[in-house]
Design a protein around this motif. Structure first.
Motif, PDB file in Angstrom:
ATOM      1  N   HIS A 201      16.822 153.841 133.543  1.00 54.87           N
ATOM      2  CA  HIS A 201      18.193 153.553 133.135  1.00 54.87           C
ATOM      3  C   HIS A 201      18.243 152.851 131.777  1.00 54.87           C
ATOM      4  N   HIS A 202      17.263 152.025 131.470  1.00 53.74           N
ATOM      5  CA  HIS A 202      17.199 151.426 130.145  1.00 53.74           C
ATOM      6  C   HIS A 202      16.891 152.480 129.081  1.00 53.74           C
ATOM      7  N   LEU A 203      16.017 153.424 129.409  1.00 55.88           N
ATOM      8  CA  LEU A 203      15.734 154.516 128.478  1.00 55.88           C
ATOM      9  C   LEU A 203      16.994 155.343 128.229  1.00 55.88           C
ATOM     10  N   PHE A 204      17.750 155.630 129.297  1.00 52.92           N
ATOM     11  CA  PHE A 204      18.992 156.397 129.158  1.00 52.92           C
ATOM     12  C   PHE A 204      19.976 155.679 128.244  1.00 52.92           C
ATOM     13  N   ALA A 205      20.103 154.369 128.423  1.00 58.42           N
ATOM     14  CA  ALA A 205      21.076 153.599 127.646  1.00 58.42           C
ATOM     15  C   ALA A 205      20.734 153.636 126.158  1.00 58.42           C
ATOM     16  N   VAL A 206      19.456 153.468 125.835  1.00 56.05           N
ATOM     17  CA  VAL A 206      19.037 153.527 124.430  1.00 56.05           C
ATOM     18  C   VAL A 206      19.261 154.928 123.874  1.00 56.05           C
ATOM     19  N   TYR A 207      18.934 155.931 124.654  1.00 57.09           N
ATOM     20  CA  TYR A 207      19.135 157.326 124.228  1.00 57.09           C
ATOM     21  C   TYR A 207      20.602 157.582 123.874  1.00 57.09           C
ATOM     22  N   GLN A 208      21.518 157.089 124.709  1.00 55.83           N
ATOM     23  CA  GLN A 208      22.931 157.325 124.454  1.00 55.83           C
ATOM     24  C   GLN A 208      23.406 156.606 123.184  1.00 55.83           C
ATOM     25  N   CYS A 209      22.876 155.396 122.947  1.00 51.93           N
ATOM     26  CA  CYS A 209      23.202 154.679 121.701  1.00 51.93           C
ATOM     27  C   CYS A 209      22.712 155.454 120.485  1.00 51.93           C
ATOM     28  N   ARG A 210      21.481 155.910 120.556  1.00 58.86           N
ATOM     29  CA  ARG A 210      20.884 156.619 119.420  1.00 58.86           C
ATOM     30  C   ARG A 210      21.573 157.970 119.191  1.00 58.86           C
ATOM     31  N   LYS A 211      21.995 158.615 120.272  1.00 56.25           N
ATOM     32  CA  LYS A 211      22.683 159.902 120.127  1.00 56.25           C
ATOM     33  C   LYS A 211      24.008 159.728 119.403  1.00 56.25           C
ATOM     34  N   LYS A 212      24.738 158.641 119.713  1.00 56.84           N
ATOM     35  CA  LYS A 212      25.997 158.351 119.012  1.00 56.84           C
ATOM     36  C   LYS A 212      25.750 158.154 117.522  1.00 56.84           C
ATOM     37  N   LEU A 213      24.687 157.409 117.192  1.00 57.36           N
ATOM     38  CA  LEU A 213      24.366 157.170 115.787  1.00 57.36           C
ATOM     39  C   LEU A 213      23.981 158.466 115.080  1.00 57.36           C
TER      40      LEU A 213
ATOM     41  N   ILE B  39      27.129 160.172 114.124  1.00 58.35           N
ATOM     42  CA  ILE B  39      27.818 159.459 113.044  1.00 58.35           C
ATOM     43  C   ILE B  39      27.203 159.802 111.689  1.00 58.35           C
ATOM     44  N   ARG B  40      25.867 159.892 111.634  1.00 58.20           N
ATOM     45  CA  ARG B  40      25.229 160.172 110.349  1.00 58.20           C
ATOM     46  C   ARG B  40      25.179 161.669 110.026  1.00 58.20           C
ATOM     47  N   GLY B  41      25.740 162.511 110.922  1.00 58.66           N
ATOM     48  CA  GLY B  41      25.891 163.933 110.621  1.00 58.66           C
ATOM     49  C   GLY B  41      24.604 164.723 110.685  1.00 58.66           C
ATOM     50  N   THR B  42      23.761 164.414 111.643  1.00 63.05           N
ATOM     51  CA  THR B  42      22.499 165.127 111.788  1.00 63.05           C
ATOM     52  C   THR B  42      22.735 166.596 112.139  1.00 63.05           C
ATOM     53  N   LEU B  43      21.945 167.474 111.538  1.00 60.37           N
ATOM     54  CA  LEU B  43      22.009 168.901 111.854  1.00 60.37           C
ATOM     55  C   LEU B  43      21.537 169.118 113.290  1.00 60.37           C
ATOM     56  N   GLU B  44      22.345 169.794 114.096  1.00 62.83           N
ATOM     57  CA  GLU B  44      21.999 170.044 115.498  1.00 62.83           C
ATOM     58  C   GLU B  44      21.825 171.543 115.701  1.00 62.83           C
ATOM     59  N   LEU B  45      20.643 171.952 116.113  1.00 61.14           N
ATOM     60  CA  LEU B  45      20.356 173.362 116.373  1.00 61.14           C
ATOM     61  C   LEU B  45      20.154 173.546 117.876  1.00 61.14           C
ATOM     62  N   HIS B  46      21.107 174.174 118.520  1.00 59.30           N
ATOM     63  CA  HIS B  46      21.009 174.400 119.959  1.00 59.30           C
ATOM     64  C   HIS B  46      20.398 175.788 120.182  1.00 59.30           C
ATOM     65  N   LEU B  47      19.075 175.846 120.072  1.00 60.39           N
ATOM     66  CA  LEU B  47      18.360 177.111 120.195  1.00 60.39           C
ATOM     67  C   LEU B  47      17.813 177.262 121.605  1.00 60.39           C
ATOM     68  N   LYS B  48      17.893 178.478 122.131  1.00 59.55           N
ATOM     69  CA  LYS B  48      17.373 178.734 123.470  1.00 59.55           C
ATOM     70  C   LYS B  48      15.849 178.841 123.433  1.00 59.55           C
ATOM     71  N   GLU B  49      15.201 178.207 124.395  1.00 64.32           N
ATOM     72  CA  GLU B  49      13.741 178.266 124.502  1.00 64.32           C
ATOM     73  C   GLU B  49      13.376 179.207 125.633  1.00 64.32           C
ATOM     74  N   ARG B  50      12.473 180.127 125.351  1.00 69.79           N
ATOM     75  CA  ARG B  50      12.091 181.127 126.342  1.00 69.79           C
ATOM     76  C   ARG B  50      10.697 180.845 126.898  1.00 69.79           C
ATOM     77  N   SER B  51      10.541 181.053 128.181  1.00 73.89           N
ATOM     78  CA  SER B  51       9.263 180.850 128.855  1.00 73.89           C
ATOM     79  C   SER B  51       8.880 182.139 129.578  1.00 73.89           C
ATOM     80  N   ILE B  52       7.634 182.571 129.385  1.00 75.09           N
ATOM     81  CA  ILE B  52       7.169 183.820 129.997  1.00 75.09           C
ATOM     82  C   ILE B  52       6.397 183.497 131.273  1.00 75.09           C
ATOM     83  N   THR B  53       6.778 184.151 132.364  1.00 77.65           N
ATOM     84  CA  THR B  53       6.077 184.005 133.639  1.00 77.65           C
ATOM     85  C   THR B  53       5.041 185.111 133.764  1.00 77.65           C
ATOM     86  N   PHE B  54       3.794 184.728 134.146  1.00 71.93           N
ATOM     87  CA  PHE B  54       2.698 185.683 134.242  1.00 71.93           C
ATOM     88  C   PHE B  54       2.254 185.865 135.684  1.00 71.93           C
ATOM     89  N   SER B  55       1.666 187.027 135.952  1.00 70.88           N
ATOM     90  CA  SER B  55       1.053 187.274 137.253  1.00 70.88           C
ATOM     91  C   SER B  55      -0.340 186.651 137.283  1.00 70.88           C
TER      92      SER B  55
END
Length: 213
Positions: free
Chosen positions: A144-156, A159-175
């Motif tokens: 919960h402390h990690l979550f709280a810090v994460y949420q603070c840093r995400k807000k910052l 605010i500073r206008g960081t480029l956000e790339l929401h790219l899909k990550e693909r995982s291949i399942t093998f036999s």
């Protein structure tokens, strides 16, 4: 008594970094620790291992295969922050104000013993309220402390206008015979972003320290 934990994917074989957060008294802010395995404790400058690592440049990750930069006895064992085992580490101690702004930092070399090897799915379940920390045998407040810090840093970050790339990550399942069966889309959730925020913060501290010197 500091409960550093590693958070990685389900199939990860080496655990490179551990994180910790605690709230300072009187609501003054946060104390953060981000630790990585101290590879230089084992790989000496200009040794054969060092030269081979330079020639390889990095580990190569392929579907169902990893070509490591260092021998697996190092990458998957001595330089992996396994739970309840002493490991050489390089850590950065960071102090943040109550809004998550960095006030100061210092780098430390030492030895750590990870309290738990956690997966992104486990941490996400706690974040969503499906699990609690006791079920993961963690001290109260560890995540919960990690979550709280994460949420603070995400807000910052917003605010500073960081480029956000929401790219899909693909995982291949093998036999069992290493034939591809299907391609699965992996979702980047808050647990993944939490580690990203802590790694970015640690890298900022490293960059500032290098600039000072």
């Amino acid at each position: 008594s500091t409960s550093l934990v590693t958070i990685d994917g389900e199939n990860a074989r080496d655990f490179d970094d551990a994180v910790y957060a605690e709230k300072l008294s009187s609501k003054k802010g946060w104390r953060i620790l981000v630790a990585i395995a101290d590879v230089s404790h084992y790989v000496k400058l200009n040794s054969y291992l060092d030269q081979e690592a330079k020639d390889r440049g990095n580990s190569v990750y392929l579907p169902n295969l990893v070509i490591p930069m260092l021998p697996e006895k190092l990458s998957n064992n001595l330089c992996s922050l396994k739970p309840n085992e002493d490991r050489a580490c390089l850590a950065v101690e960071i102090f943040l104000d109550k809004n998550g702004n960095k006030k100061s930092h210092r780098f430390i070399r030492g030895k750590l013993r990870s309290a738990a090897r956690l997966t992104y799915d486990e941490v996400q379940s706690v974040y969503e309220g499906l699990f609690d920390e006791k079920q993961l045998k963690l001290e109260n407040g560890t995540l919960h402390h990690l979550f709280a810090v994460y949420q603070c840093r995400k807000k910052l970050r917003h605010i500073r206008g960081t480029l956000e790339l929401h790219l899909k990550e693909r995982s291949i399942t093998f036999s069992e015979n290493n034939h591809p069966l299907e391609i699965e889309i992996r979702q980047q959730k808050e647990a993944n972003e939490l580690i990203e925020e802590f790694m970015i913060l640690a890298n900022i501290c490293a960059a500032e320290t290098l600039e000072e010197h």
